[in-house]
Design a protein around this motif. Structure first.
Motif, PDB file in Angstrom:
ATOM      1  N   CYS A  15       0.767  -1.006  -0.090  1.00 13.16           N
ATOM      2  CA  CYS A  15       0.084  -0.061  -0.010  1.00 13.16           C
ATOM      3  C   CYS A  15       0.905   1.345  -0.136  1.00 13.16           C
ATOM      4  CB  CYS A  15      -0.965   0.064   1.366  1.00 13.16           C
ATOM      5  SG  CYS A  15      -2.068   1.363   1.251  1.00 13.16           S
ATOM      6  N   ALA A  16       1.092   1.911  -1.194  1.00 19.15           N
ATOM      7  CA  ALA A  16       1.781   3.321  -1.318  1.00 19.15           C
ATOM      8  C   ALA A  16       1.107   4.418  -0.610  1.00 19.15           C
ATOM      9  CB  ALA A  16       2.235   3.326  -2.721  1.00 19.15           C
ATOM     10  N   LEU A  17      -0.245   4.565  -0.830  1.00 18.29           N
ATOM     11  CA  LEU A  17      -1.091   5.648  -0.446  1.00 18.29           C
ATOM     12  C   LEU A  17      -2.349   5.066   0.011  1.00 18.29           C
ATOM     13  CD1 LEU A  17      -0.826   8.048  -3.602  1.00 18.29           C
ATOM     14  CD2 LEU A  17       0.315   8.182  -1.405  1.00 18.29           C
ATOM     15  N   ALA A  18      -2.586   5.489   1.430  1.00 18.78           N
ATOM     16  CA  ALA A  18      -3.844   4.956   2.075  1.00 18.78           C
ATOM     17  C   ALA A  18      -4.733   6.085   2.734  1.00 18.78           C
ATOM     18  CB  ALA A  18      -3.199   4.228   3.495  1.00 18.78           C
ATOM     19  N   ASP A  19      -6.050   6.216   2.031  1.00 17.38           N
ATOM     20  CA  ASP A  19      -6.962   6.957   2.618  1.00 17.38           C
ATOM     21  C   ASP A  19      -6.547   8.557   2.600  1.00 17.38           C
ATOM     22  OD1 ASP A  19      -8.769   4.880   2.961  1.00 17.38           O
ATOM     23  OD2 ASP A  19      -7.708   4.414   5.073  1.00 17.38           O
ATOM     24  N   ILE A  20      -6.048   8.908   1.550  1.00 15.73           N
ATOM     25  CA  ILE A  20      -5.543  10.305   1.486  1.00 15.73           C
ATOM     26  C   ILE A  20      -6.813  11.330   1.155  1.00 15.73           C
ATOM     27  CG2 ILE A  20      -3.990  12.027   0.414  1.00 15.73           C
ATOM     28  CD1 ILE A  20      -2.598   9.809   1.533  1.00 15.73           C
ATOM     29  N   ASN A  21      -6.809  12.271   1.997  1.00 13.43           N
ATOM     30  CA  ASN A  21      -8.131  13.323   2.203  1.00 13.43           C
ATOM     31  C   ASN A  21      -7.350  14.441   2.275  1.00 13.43           C
ATOM     32  OD1 ASN A  21     -10.880  12.027   1.669  1.00 13.43           O
ATOM     33  ND2 ASN A  21      -9.628  10.828   3.105  1.00 13.43           N
ATOM     34  N   ALA A  22      -7.188  15.286   1.293  1.00 14.23           N
ATOM     35  CA  ALA A  22      -6.301  16.913   1.587  1.00 14.23           C
ATOM     36  C   ALA A  22      -6.651  17.759   0.385  1.00 14.23           C
ATOM     37  CB  ALA A  22      -4.821  16.473   1.633  1.00 14.23           C
ATOM     38  N   GLN A  23      -6.291  18.908   0.541  1.00 16.69           N
ATOM     39  CA  GLN A  23      -6.678  19.849  -0.552  1.00 16.69           C
ATOM     40  C   GLN A  23      -5.391  21.016  -0.631  1.00 16.69           C
ATOM     41  OE1 GLN A  23     -10.494  21.201   0.438  1.00 16.69           O
ATOM     42  NE2 GLN A  23     -10.054  23.250   0.573  1.00 16.69           N
ATOM     43  N   VAL A  24      -5.328  21.343  -1.795  1.00 18.27           N
ATOM     44  CA  VAL A  24      -4.369  22.694  -1.875  1.00 18.27           C
ATOM     45  C   VAL A  24      -5.370  23.695  -2.501  1.00 18.27           C
ATOM     46  CG1 VAL A  24      -2.385  23.343  -3.079  1.00 18.27           C
ATOM     47  CG2 VAL A  24      -2.413  21.106  -2.620  1.00 18.27           C
ATOM     48  N   ASN A  25      -5.343  24.885  -1.895  1.00 17.34           N
ATOM     49  CA  ASN A  25      -6.082  25.945  -2.311  1.00 17.34           C
ATOM     50  C   ASN A  25      -5.436  26.653  -3.396  1.00 17.34           C
ATOM     51  OD1 ASN A  25      -8.471  25.334  -0.649  1.00 17.34           O
ATOM     52  ND2 ASN A  25      -7.053  26.044   1.078  1.00 17.34           N
ATOM     53  N   LYS A  26      -6.144  27.513  -4.226  1.00 24.98           N
ATOM     54  CA  LYS A  26      -5.349  28.414  -5.174  1.00 24.98           C
ATOM     55  C   LYS A  26      -4.586  29.410  -4.384  1.00 24.98           C
ATOM     56  CE  LYS A  26      -6.631  31.509  -8.878  1.00 24.98           C
ATOM     57  NZ  LYS A  26      -7.791  32.221  -9.888  1.00 24.98           N
ATOM     58  N   GLY A  27      -3.314  29.727  -4.982  1.00 25.51           N
ATOM     59  CA  GLY A  27      -2.600  30.286  -4.473  1.00 25.51           C
ATOM     60  C   GLY A  27      -1.546  29.974  -3.218  1.00 25.51           C
ATOM     61  N   GLU A  28      -2.061  28.759  -2.991  1.00 27.03           N
ATOM     62  CA  GLU A  28      -1.226  28.126  -1.781  1.00 27.03           C
ATOM     63  C   GLU A  28       0.128  27.602  -2.164  1.00 27.03           C
ATOM     64  OE1 GLU A  28      -3.004  26.010   2.467  1.00 27.03           O
ATOM     65  OE2 GLU A  28      -3.600  25.127   0.257  1.00 27.03           O
ATOM     66  N   VAL A  29       0.910  27.466  -1.046  1.00 22.38           N
ATOM     67  CA  VAL A  29       2.072  26.670  -1.219  1.00 22.38           C
ATOM     68  C   VAL A  29       2.171  25.577  -0.141  1.00 22.38           C
ATOM     69  CG1 VAL A  29       4.591  26.610  -1.354  1.00 22.38           C
ATOM     70  CG2 VAL A  29       3.581  28.516  -2.211  1.00 22.38           C
ATOM     71  N   VAL A  30       2.032  24.318  -0.977  1.00 16.97           N
ATOM     72  CA  VAL A  30       2.069  23.210   0.181  1.00 16.97           C
ATOM     73  C   VAL A  30       3.459  22.404  -0.023  1.00 16.97           C
ATOM     74  CG1 VAL A  30       1.096  20.883   0.742  1.00 16.97           C
ATOM     75  CG2 VAL A  30      -0.383  22.803   0.465  1.00 16.97           C
ATOM     76  N   VAL A  31       4.173  22.215   1.004  1.00 17.15           N
ATOM     77  CA  VAL A  31       5.321  21.275   0.905  1.00 17.15           C
ATOM     78  C   VAL A  31       5.240  20.055   1.467  1.00 17.15           C
ATOM     79  CG1 VAL A  31       7.798  21.038   1.942  1.00 17.15           C
ATOM     80  CG2 VAL A  31       7.155  23.380   1.216  1.00 17.15           C
ATOM     81  N   VAL A  32       5.415  19.162   0.998  1.00 15.39           N
ATOM     82  CA  VAL A  32       5.118  17.689   1.404  1.00 15.39           C
ATOM     83  C   VAL A  32       6.682  17.041   1.877  1.00 15.39           C
ATOM     84  CG1 VAL A  32       4.166  15.238   0.787  1.00 15.39           C
ATOM     85  CG2 VAL A  32       3.065  17.300  -0.432  1.00 15.39           C
ATOM     86  N   CYS A  33       6.628  16.498   3.143  1.00 20.94           N
ATOM     87  CA  CYS A  33       7.888  16.104   3.527  1.00 20.94           C
ATOM     88  C   CYS A  33       7.576  14.929   4.448  1.00 20.94           C
ATOM     89  CB  CYS A  33       8.516  17.118   4.363  1.00 20.94           C
ATOM     90  SG  CYS A  33       7.898  17.474   5.901  1.00 20.94           S
ATOM     91  N   GLY A  34       8.750  14.067   4.670  1.00 21.94           N
ATOM     92  CA  GLY A  34       8.757  12.810   5.265  1.00 21.94           C
ATOM     93  C   GLY A  34       9.794  12.019   4.899  1.00 21.94           C
ATOM     94  N   PRO A  35       9.963  10.760   5.457  1.00 22.76           N
ATOM     95  CA  PRO A  35      11.163   9.847   5.427  1.00 22.76           C
ATOM     96  C   PRO A  35      11.107   9.275   3.867  1.00 22.76           C
ATOM     97  CG  PRO A  35       9.810   8.905   6.896  1.00 22.76           C
ATOM     98  CD  PRO A  35       9.065  10.203   6.446  1.00 22.76           C
ATOM     99  N   SER A  36      12.276   8.910   3.457  1.00 21.58           N
ATOM    100  CA  SER A  36      12.228   8.243   1.958  1.00 21.58           C
ATOM    101  C   SER A  36      11.372   7.169   2.216  1.00 21.58           C
ATOM    102  CB  SER A  36      13.612   7.659   1.791  1.00 21.58           C
ATOM    103  OG  SER A  36      14.446   8.546   1.867  1.00 21.58           O
ATOM    104  N   GLY A  37      10.440   6.742   1.048  1.00 23.93           N
ATOM    105  CA  GLY A  37       9.597   5.634   1.044  1.00 23.93           C
ATOM    106  C   GLY A  37       8.211   5.893   1.706  1.00 23.93           C
TER     107      GLY A  37
END
Length: 244
Positions: A15-37
């Motif tokens: 399972c690479a992605l599990a139950d992802i619920n999120a949004q990026v709004n107009k003009g917004e900068v979202v940084v996704v971080c976390g460990p490798s894998g």
């Protein structure tokens, strides 16, 4: 601009992605971080359907990217989503300016002369107007990545996605690419960025998403994330970064 609804992604039994619920709004900068894998790159690649999902929806400007559509429809949709890879992916047989001209000319149908005029303005914007006729092999890694950013901007996308854009660069080249990205932030570009550059995240992000094991475990402002992370895995991640 971007919304994930109950997104799940599997590679066989993994399972690479599990139950992802999120949004990026107009003009917004979202940084996704976390460990490798942790699923960061997989997540961002679902936004322009470089990765298929098993279930759920990924909406871009209200349109379900993973709905059934023709190749032409998908290409039209992708043309509105700028994507910058960690490995540059420039055409080696084309000069910097011709790498930028190609898609607006062939996909959007604007004249070659107009496409070249726009390309020169974009090269100037990323500080490479003097290297317009250089081929990728004649450019440093940082210069190639700046050309790649200019190429993505040439399609005038409302959203830019960055998948670890500095991870393949020597340390001294990282700053020049981040400077271009900061300029886009200042211009109000909607951006989603997977990166290990925590100083960049702290400086420019509106929100930070922390991922591990295919899940978004924490969503918060940079001040809250770096100052007082809530999830134990995020706390451990940041503690490990500080000891390096």
């Amino acid at each position: 601009m971007i919304r994930f609804r109950d997104v799940n992604k599997w590679y066989g039994h993994f399972c690479a992605l599990a139950d992802i619920n999120a949004q990026v709004n107009k003009g917004e900068v979202v940084v996704v971080c976390g460990p490798s894998g942790s699923g960061k790159s997989t997540l961002i690649r679902t936004v322009n359907r470089l990765e298929e999902i098993r279930s759920g929806e990924v909406l871009f400007d209200g349109q379900n990217i993973h709905a059934k559509m023709t190749g032409t429809q998908l290409n039209r949709l992708r043309s509105r989503i700028g994507f910058v890879f960690q490995s540059f992916n420039l055409f080696p047989h084309l000069s910097a300016i011709d790498n930028i001209v190609l898609s607006p000319w062939r996909v959007n149908g604007i004249s070659r002369a107009e496409a070249r005029e726009r390309a020169m303005k974009l090269l100037d914007r990323v500080g490479l107007a003097d290297r317009a006729h250089s081929f990728p092999a004649q450019l440093s890694g940082g210069q190639q990545q700046r050309v790649a950013i200019a190429r993505a901007l040439a399609m005038e996308p409302p959203v830019m996605l960055f998948d670890e854009p500095t991870s393949a660069l020597d340390p001294e080249m990282v700053g020049e690419v981040l400077a271009v990205m900061r300029g886009l932030v200042n211009d109000g570009m909607t951006m989603m960025c997977v990166t290990h550059e925590m100083s960049f995240a702290r400086e420019v992000a509106d929100r930070v998403w922390f991922m591990d094991a295919g899940r978004i475990l924490e969503t918060s402002t940079p001040a809250d994330f770096f100052g007082a992370p809530q999830h134990p895995r995020a706390q451990r991640f940041l503690a490990e970064l500080r000891t390096r």
